[in-house]
Motif scaffolding. Sequence first.
Motif, short mmCIF file in Angstrom:
data_model
loop_
_atom_site.label_atom_id
_atom_site.label_comp_id
_atom_site.label_asym_id
_atom_site.label_seq_id
_atom_site.Cartn_x
_atom_site.Cartn_y
_atom_site.Cartn_z
N MET A 65 0.82 -1.21 0.00
CA MET A 65 0.00 0.00 0.00
C MET A 65 0.86 1.27 0.00
N LEU A 66 2.00 1.19 0.69
CA LEU A 66 2.88 2.36 0.79
C LEU A 66 3.78 2.51 -0.43
N GLY A 67 3.66 1.59 -1.39
CA GLY A 67 4.44 1.70 -2.61
C GLY A 67 5.75 0.94 -2.61
N LEU A 68 5.91 0.04 -1.65
CA LEU A 68 7.13 -0.77 -1.61
C LEU A 68 6.89 -2.14 -2.24
N ASN A 69 7.92 -2.67 -2.90
CA ASN A 69 7.81 -4.07 -3.35
C ASN A 69 8.54 -4.98 -2.37
N GLU A 70 8.54 -6.28 -2.66
CA GLU A 70 9.10 -7.24 -1.70
C GLU A 70 10.60 -7.02 -1.45
N GLU A 71 11.33 -6.66 -2.50
CA GLU A 71 12.77 -6.50 -2.33
C GLU A 71 13.07 -5.31 -1.40
N GLU A 72 12.32 -4.22 -1.61
CA GLU A 72 12.53 -3.04 -0.77
C GLU A 72 12.09 -3.30 0.68
N CYS A 73 10.94 -3.97 0.82
CA CYS A 73 10.45 -4.25 2.18
C CYS A 73 11.45 -5.15 2.90
N MET A 74 11.96 -6.15 2.18
CA MET A 74 12.91 -7.08 2.79
C MET A 74 14.18 -6.34 3.21
N LEU A 75 14.62 -5.41 2.40
CA LEU A 75 15.81 -4.63 2.77
C LEU A 75 15.55 -3.87 4.08
N LEU A 76 14.35 -3.29 4.19
CA LEU A 76 14.01 -2.57 5.43
C LEU A 76 13.93 -3.52 6.62
N ILE A 77 13.41 -4.73 6.38
CA ILE A 77 13.36 -5.72 7.46
C ILE A 77 14.78 -6.10 7.89
N HIS A 78 15.69 -6.24 6.92
CA HIS A 78 17.08 -6.55 7.28
C HIS A 78 17.69 -5.42 8.10
N VAL A 79 17.46 -4.18 7.67
CA VAL A 79 18.00 -3.04 8.44
C VAL A 79 17.45 -3.08 9.87
N HIS A 80 16.13 -3.31 9.99
CA HIS A 80 15.49 -3.38 11.31
C HIS A 80 16.10 -4.50 12.15
N SER A 81 16.36 -5.63 11.50
CA SER A 81 16.92 -6.79 12.20
C SER A 81 18.34 -6.50 12.68
N PHE A 82 19.16 -5.87 11.82
CA PHE A 82 20.51 -5.48 12.25
C PHE A 82 20.44 -4.51 13.43
N ILE A 83 19.58 -3.50 13.33
CA ILE A 83 19.46 -2.52 14.41
C ILE A 83 19.06 -3.21 15.71
N SER A 84 18.08 -4.14 15.61
CA SER A 84 17.60 -4.76 16.85
C SER A 84 18.65 -5.69 17.46
N LYS A 85 19.68 -6.03 16.70
CA LYS A 85 20.79 -6.82 17.27
C LYS A 85 22.00 -5.92 17.56
N GLY A 86 21.81 -4.59 17.50
CA GLY A 86 22.86 -3.69 17.95
C GLY A 86 23.76 -3.11 16.87
N ASN A 87 23.56 -3.48 15.59
CA ASN A 87 24.34 -2.90 14.49
C ASN A 87 23.49 -1.83 13.80
N TYR A 88 23.79 -0.57 14.09
CA TYR A 88 22.92 0.52 13.65
C TYR A 88 23.22 1.03 12.25
N PHE A 89 24.29 0.54 11.65
CA PHE A 89 24.62 1.04 10.31
C PHE A 89 25.20 -0.06 9.43
N PRO A 90 24.38 -1.08 9.12
CA PRO A 90 24.86 -2.16 8.25
C PRO A 90 25.27 -1.61 6.89
N THR A 91 26.35 -2.13 6.35
CA THR A 91 26.84 -1.67 5.05
C THR A 91 26.10 -2.39 3.93
N PRO A 92 26.18 -1.86 2.70
CA PRO A 92 25.59 -2.58 1.57
C PRO A 92 26.14 -4.01 1.46
N ASP A 93 27.41 -4.22 1.83
CA ASP A 93 27.96 -5.57 1.83
C ASP A 93 27.25 -6.48 2.83
N ASP A 94 27.07 -5.97 4.07
CA ASP A 94 26.35 -6.75 5.09
C ASP A 94 24.99 -7.18 4.56
#
Lengths: 123, 123, 123, 123
Positions: free
Chosen positions: C27-56
Motif C-alpha cells: 500500500m505504501l508503494g514498496l515491493n518485496e525487495e525493498e520491504c525485505m531490505l528494510l526488514i534486514h535493516v530493522h533486524s541489524f538494528i535490533s541486534k545492535g548494528n545501527y549502520f549495516p553496510t551494503p555488503d552486510d
Amino acid sequence: MEKKIMMDLMVNSNVMIPSLLLENYYMLGLNEEECMLLIHVHSFISKGNYFPTPDDLAERMSCTPAQCADHLRRLVQNGFLNIEQRTDNQIYSEAYTLEPLWEKLIVHHYQKTTDQQHAEQEV
Amino acid sequence: MEKKIMMDLMVNSNVMIPSLLLENYYMLGLNEEECMLLIHVHSFISKGNYFPTPDDLAERMSCTPAQCADHLRRLVQNGFLNIEQRTDNQIYSEAYTLEPLWEKLIVHHYQKTTDQQHAEQEV
Amino acid sequence: MEKKIMMDLMVNSNVMIPSLLLENYYMLGLNEEECMLLIHVHSFISKGNYFPTPDDLAERMSCTPAQCADHLRRLVQNGFLNIEQRTDNQIYSEAYTLEPLWEKLIVHHYQKTTDQQHAEQEV
Amino acid sequence: MEKKIMMDLMVNSNVMIPSLLLENYYMLGLNEEECMLLIHVHSFISKGNYFPTPDDLAERMSCTPAQCADHLRRLVQNGFLNIEQRTDNQIYSEAYTLEPLWEKLIVHHYQKTTDQQHAEQEV
C-alpha cells in the motif's frame, strides 16, 4: 504526540521471554518473585542496559532495593545468574548474563523430551 | 530427534510480553505472583488455550490450584481480567480476556507521557 | 556443543517485525525487495548494528552490494529511511533510523481505522 | 477510540520471524518475493488462519493472485512448504505447514556451526 506514542507502541511494545522459562521456573526451584526479577534483568539487557542496579529493579517490583540486592546475590550463588567483567576501549564494565539460567532450562527440557521419547518407544 | 527439538526452539521458543506490563504492574497494585499469573494466562491464550484451569496454572507456579482459583477471582473482581461467554457453531465456551489489564496499562502510560510533556513545556 | 546451539535458539532465534509493515508495505508503494531490505535493516538494528553496510545486506539478499546501495539511497529519498549523525564520547557515528517508515505506517493505520469507524456510524 | 488503537498496538503489533530465515533464505535458493510469501504464510498461521488463499496473500503483495498461486505451487514442489489434511470434529480442512522450511534452516545452521567448530579446532 499521539502519533509518537503509537509509533513507540508499534515498535517497542514487547519483550520476548523464553517459553521454557515460564513453563519451568518452578521446577528449577524458583518462585514468582525470583523469576520476575530474572525477567526484569532479561528485559533490561534486551533494551541495552546490561547491569541494572537494585534501584532500577526495585522501582518496578514489590520489594525494596536491599531485598533486590539480596535476591540477586542468592541467584548468583545458586547458579542462575552470572556477572561478567568486560573491557571495551579501555572502559571497564560489568554485565549480568543469564547464560546459566538458559543452560539449566535447556538441560531440563532436553532431559524431559528424551525421557518422553523413551517412554513412547517402550509402549 | 535433536533436529525436532531445535526446530521447535527456533519457531516456538518465545512469548511476547508487553513491556508496559513489566514496567508498571507494581504501579497498578499487582505483586509478582499476581503479575506472573496474568503472564501465564496471556501465554496460554497466545498458544490457543483461552481458558486455562487453576490446575493448568498451578502446575507452573509456586501456589496450589485452590490459591490460583482465589487469585483469578480477585483479579476479576479488581478489574484486571474478564471472562467472556462465547458460542461458536452452537458450542458454548468461556474465555479469559486481558482487555481490562491492557486498558489500565494504556491509560496509565498515556497519562504519564502527557504529564511529562506538560512538565517539559513549562520548563 | 548442541547445548550451545539450543541455548542460542531459545534466546536469540526470533526478530519481532511490526505486523503493520507486513500488511501495508505494498500500500505504501514498496515491493518485496525493498520491504525485505528494510526488514534486514530493522533486524541489524535490533541486534545492535545501527549502520549495516551494503555488503552486510547483500550477503543475505539476492542483489549485489551496488544494488543494495541504490535501494538504500532511493529509500532515503522517498522518505522511508533516515540517516542520523551521532556523537558519543567524542566518537562520531552514523545510524539508520526507520522512524519515517514507522510514521507512515501509523498515519496510514490511523486513517484506515478512523475511516472504518465513520463508515460504521453512517450505516 | 485512540485507546482501542493503542491497546491493539501494545498487544498485537508484532510478528516473530526466525532470524535464521532472514539470514539464510538466499543461501537456500529463495529470492525476496518467495521469502516474503513464506513470511506472510507464517504471519497468517501465527494469527490463527492456517490456509490463507492466494487472494489473501496477493492483497498484501506486489503480485496477482495467479502469481501467488504459482509461487505457492513451486514452494511446495521445492520442499519449502507442505499442505496437511486435517479432520477436527468431522470437519475437514487443509493447513499449510512450514515444517520443511524450518527443517532446511536448522540442518543448514547445524552444518555451518559444526563446520566452524572443526575449523577452529584445526587452527
